[in-house]
Scaffold this motif. Sequence first.
Motif, PDB file in Angstrom:
ATOM      1  N   HIS A  46      25.596  45.116  38.337  1.00  0.00           N
ATOM      2  CA  HIS A  46      25.976  45.739  37.056  1.00  0.00           C
ATOM      3  C   HIS A  46      24.980  45.334  35.977  1.00  0.00           C
ATOM      4  CE1 HIS A  46      30.143  46.244  38.783  1.00  0.00           C
ATOM      5  NE2 HIS A  46      29.901  47.407  38.241  1.00  0.00           N
ATOM      6  N   ALA A  47      24.628  44.052  35.974  1.00  0.00           N
ATOM      7  CA  ALA A  47      23.710  43.566  34.927  1.00  0.00           C
ATOM      8  C   ALA A  47      22.361  44.280  35.027  1.00  0.00           C
ATOM      9  CB  ALA A  47      23.542  42.048  35.045  1.00  0.00           C
ATOM     10  N   LEU A  48      21.891  44.485  36.258  1.00  0.00           N
ATOM     11  CA  LEU A  48      20.611  45.184  36.435  1.00  0.00           C
ATOM     12  C   LEU A  48      20.723  46.642  35.979  1.00  0.00           C
ATOM     13  CD1 LEU A  48      19.651  43.841  39.979  1.00  0.00           C
ATOM     14  CD2 LEU A  48      18.374  43.406  37.866  1.00  0.00           C
ATOM     15  N   ARG A  49      21.828  47.288  36.366  1.00  0.00           N
ATOM     16  CA  ARG A  49      22.001  48.700  36.001  1.00  0.00           C
ATOM     17  C   ARG A  49      22.106  48.872  34.491  1.00  0.00           C
ATOM     18  NH1 ARG A  49      27.651  51.443  37.133  1.00  0.00           N
ATOM     19  NH2 ARG A  49      28.077  49.973  35.469  1.00  0.00           N
ATOM     20  N   GLN A  61      16.939  56.682  35.449  1.00  0.00           N
ATOM     21  CA  GLN A  61      16.766  56.103  36.796  1.00  0.00           C
ATOM     22  C   GLN A  61      17.822  55.045  37.060  1.00  0.00           C
ATOM     23  OE1 GLN A  61      12.117  55.947  36.299  1.00  0.00           O
ATOM     24  NE2 GLN A  61      12.600  55.466  38.428  1.00  0.00           N
ATOM     25  N   SER A  62      18.244  54.965  38.334  1.00  0.00           N
ATOM     26  CA  SER A  62      19.200  53.935  38.725  1.00  0.00           C
ATOM     27  C   SER A  62      18.977  53.629  40.197  1.00  0.00           C
ATOM     28  CB  SER A  62      20.631  54.395  38.458  1.00  0.00           C
ATOM     29  OG  SER A  62      21.520  53.312  38.643  1.00  0.00           O
ATOM     30  N   PHE A  63      19.900  52.914  40.814  1.00  0.00           N
ATOM     31  CA  PHE A  63      19.731  52.520  42.215  1.00  0.00           C
ATOM     32  C   PHE A  63      21.091  52.525  42.894  1.00  0.00           C
ATOM     33  CE2 PHE A  63      20.322  48.792  39.552  1.00  0.00           C
ATOM     34  CZ  PHE A  63      21.335  48.117  40.201  1.00  0.00           C
ATOM     35  N   GLU A  64      21.058  52.514  44.220  1.00  0.00           N
ATOM     36  CA  GLU A  64      22.303  52.391  44.973  1.00  0.00           C
ATOM     37  C   GLU A  64      22.622  50.909  45.115  1.00  0.00           C
ATOM     38  OE1 GLU A  64      22.051  54.820  48.591  1.00  0.00           O
ATOM     39  OE2 GLU A  64      20.730  56.107  47.408  1.00  0.00           O
ATOM     40  N   ALA A  65      23.895  50.578  44.942  1.00  0.00           N
ATOM     41  CA  ALA A  65      24.276  49.165  44.915  1.00  0.00           C
ATOM     42  C   ALA A  65      25.112  48.809  46.133  1.00  0.00           C
ATOM     43  CB  ALA A  65      25.072  48.878  43.648  1.00  0.00           C
ATOM     44  N   LEU A  66      24.860  47.629  46.675  1.00  0.00           N
ATOM     45  CA  LEU A  66      25.684  47.073  47.739  1.00  0.00           C
ATOM     46  C   LEU A  66      25.932  45.599  47.417  1.00  0.00           C
ATOM     47  CD1 LEU A  66      26.806  48.132  50.500  1.00  0.00           C
ATOM     48  CD2 LEU A  66      24.965  46.812  51.534  1.00  0.00           C
ATOM     49  N   PRO A  67      27.164  45.146  47.159  1.00  0.00           N
ATOM     50  CA  PRO A  67      28.411  45.903  47.070  1.00  0.00           C
ATOM     51  C   PRO A  67      28.335  46.987  45.993  1.00  0.00           C
ATOM     52  CG  PRO A  67      28.750  43.547  46.578  1.00  0.00           C
ATOM     53  CD  PRO A  67      27.314  43.739  46.762  1.00  0.00           C
ATOM     54  N   PRO A  73      33.559  42.540  39.938  1.00  0.00           N
ATOM     55  CA  PRO A  73      32.307  41.795  39.782  1.00  0.00           C
ATOM     56  C   PRO A  73      32.297  40.448  40.491  1.00  0.00           C
ATOM     57  CG  PRO A  73      33.078  42.614  37.653  1.00  0.00           C
ATOM     58  CD  PRO A  73      34.124  42.980  38.661  1.00  0.00           C
ATOM     59  N   GLU A  74      33.433  39.759  40.540  1.00  0.00           N
ATOM     60  CA  GLU A  74      33.409  38.388  41.067  1.00  0.00           C
ATOM     61  C   GLU A  74      33.777  38.294  42.544  1.00  0.00           C
ATOM     62  OE1 GLU A  74      31.772  37.610  37.717  1.00  0.00           O
ATOM     63  OE2 GLU A  74      31.729  36.325  39.492  1.00  0.00           O
ATOM     64  N   LYS A  75      34.107  39.450  43.160  1.00  0.00           N
ATOM     65  CA  LYS A  75      34.476  39.405  44.585  1.00  0.00           C
ATOM     66  C   LYS A  75      33.247  39.057  45.422  1.00  0.00           C
ATOM     67  CE  LYS A  75      36.258  42.246  48.340  1.00  0.00           C
ATOM     68  NZ  LYS A  75      36.600  43.608  48.746  1.00  0.00           N
ATOM     69  N   ARG A  76      33.362  37.961  46.180  1.00  0.00           N
ATOM     70  CA  ARG A  76      32.205  37.478  46.937  1.00  0.00           C
ATOM     71  C   ARG A  76      32.139  38.164  48.307  1.00  0.00           C
ATOM     72  NH1 ARG A  76      28.862  32.421  47.736  1.00  0.00           N
ATOM     73  NH2 ARG A  76      27.966  32.934  49.746  1.00  0.00           N
ATOM     74  N   PHE A  77      30.987  38.708  48.628  1.00  0.00           N
ATOM     75  CA  PHE A  77      30.763  39.349  49.930  1.00  0.00           C
ATOM     76  C   PHE A  77      29.968  38.402  50.821  1.00  0.00           C
ATOM     77  CE2 PHE A  77      32.145  42.767  47.368  1.00  0.00           C
ATOM     78  CZ  PHE A  77      32.694  43.710  48.237  1.00  0.00           C
ATOM     79  N   PRO A  78      29.985  38.631  52.145  1.00  0.00           N
ATOM     80  CA  PRO A  78      29.297  37.686  53.035  1.00  0.00           C
ATOM     81  C   PRO A  78      27.790  37.643  52.793  1.00  0.00           C
ATOM     82  CG  PRO A  78      30.387  39.444  54.287  1.00  0.00           C
ATOM     83  CD  PRO A  78      30.648  39.716  52.853  1.00  0.00           C
ATOM     84  N   ASP A  79      27.201  36.503  53.137  1.00  0.00           N
ATOM     85  CA  ASP A  79      25.754  36.306  52.950  1.00  0.00           C
ATOM     86  C   ASP A  79      24.942  37.355  53.709  1.00  0.00           C
ATOM     87  OD1 ASP A  79      26.333  34.179  51.426  1.00  0.00           O
ATOM     88  OD2 ASP A  79      25.281  32.682  52.651  1.00  0.00           O
ATOM     89  N   ASP A  80      25.501  37.865  54.822  1.00  0.00           N
ATOM     90  CA  ASP A  80      24.700  38.805  55.618  1.00  0.00           C
ATOM     91  C   ASP A  80      25.068  40.267  55.358  1.00  0.00           C
ATOM     92  OD1 ASP A  80      27.128  38.916  56.819  1.00  0.00           O
ATOM     93  OD2 ASP A  80      26.391  38.536  58.858  1.00  0.00           O
TER      94      ASP A  80
END
Length: 411
Positions: A46-49, A61-67, A73-80
């Motif tokens: 979000h901060a980058l966008r 211009q923008s980008f596709e985000a994952l997550p 914002p604070e939900k942690r996704f796995p390192d991989d």
Amino acid sequence: MKPMDVLMIGGGMIVNDLMLPCVYHLQRTGRVGRITICARHSAPLHALRDNAELRDAFPGQSFEALPGFDEPPEKRFPDDLYRAALKRLAPRQAVIVAVPEAQHAAVVTDCLLHDQHVLCVKPLVMTAAEAIAIERLARTRGLFVGIEYHKRFDRRSLVAKRQYAAGAFGALALGEAKLIEPYYYRHSNFQNWFTCDQTDPFVYVGCHYVDLVTFITGLRPVAVSSSGVKRRFPNGKEGYLWANARLRYENGALLSVSAGLGYPNDAAGSNDQGLLLYCEGADATGMIQHNDQDRGVRYSYLDPIGCGGSKYNYVSPDFFRFVPWEGPGAKPIGYGFESVEALLGAMARVETAAADLSSDRALARRREMIAEIDRQGLLATPANSLINECVVEAARRSILADGAWEVIGHQ
Ligand SMILES: NC(=O)c1ccc[n+]([C@@H]2O[C@H](COP(=O)([O-])OP(=O)(O)OC[C@H]3O[C@@H](n4cnc5c(N)ncnc54)[C@H](O)[C@@H]3O)[C@@H](O)[C@H]2O)c1
């Protein structure tokens, strides 16, 4: 050339300050296709966008985000999680690896196993064995791996390299280098990973000047002693926040490198950096002196919009700036942009040269082109800059042993 899709892994400071603006500009000038950025939370994405300076420079211009942007914002996704993004990429696109250095080996290896070309922020990895394994894997698959040592693209480095090779200065005998990054870095995400067990200022930024001295002189370091000063980050974690290393070179020369996270926020900076090399010729000495901090441009702003919230600044137009151009918004200029452009351009050249060949011949052609880039030695690759990993590995042993001299193994 066909535009390459770009995946960035990591969404931190280096992506915000350098990688994303470079890639956006390459996208709107037709050299990059789709852009995806993968982090572990959606917050940095979000901060980058939403970064106002980037929106202003690259309207629309923008980008596709994952997550995805819709994730909390604070939900942690796995390192991989980045593996899911790798799976979505067509073969032999470009992946920019911009996670903390201790993770580079695993992430770069995964990118290669997914048949992707890689641009990795420096240092490539923490040990020589990891660099060798990456070089072999990339060679087997005909994939380009480039390490983003942008100081090589500073015009002064290129001029010094050419004149040193012509014998204009003699041979290095004694040198000093310094790169002190701002104090405010201590309050950033650095406090989560810049800990004593993971890295230190010599490995983090001292490596730029180690690379540069070998780039200019062609000399290889043979031993290193690195000493650190431990301090606590605001979150209580302990890191080496200052370091000084001495390197001995194959011709007996010495280089002292000071690095740290402590340049005053209020100072004109924006950091403190430079290089001084004393060299010896026939009954005379030569010298190379680069003031990489104060490049002669000083601005005093009305509001505290300078680096670290300062008003009076030494402004470097050489590394990275936005300037007006013929198109919309503003364009990035400087050796930071030129370095990223050259590394992504190398991947595109390798792909283009092999585009119309059968798969066996294409693989052979890509390998041939990559071997030529290795030999040329302008872009840092695992094959031609392995010495940097040898230094990092020995320097980590040294700093953990309180500055003990360590032999730099040459593999
Ligand atoms: N001058 C330079 O060349 C330069 C400058 C700054 C940083 N760097 C290098 O860039 C790297 C990152 O530094 P930074 O300043 O951006 O740090 P940072 O702490 O600002 O950002 C790191 C980012 O990586 C993300 N991340 C960590 N593990 C991840 C994973 N497994 N998958 C996806 N994302 C992950 C974090 O969430 C964070 O967004 C470091 O290796 C550093 O040495 C180079």
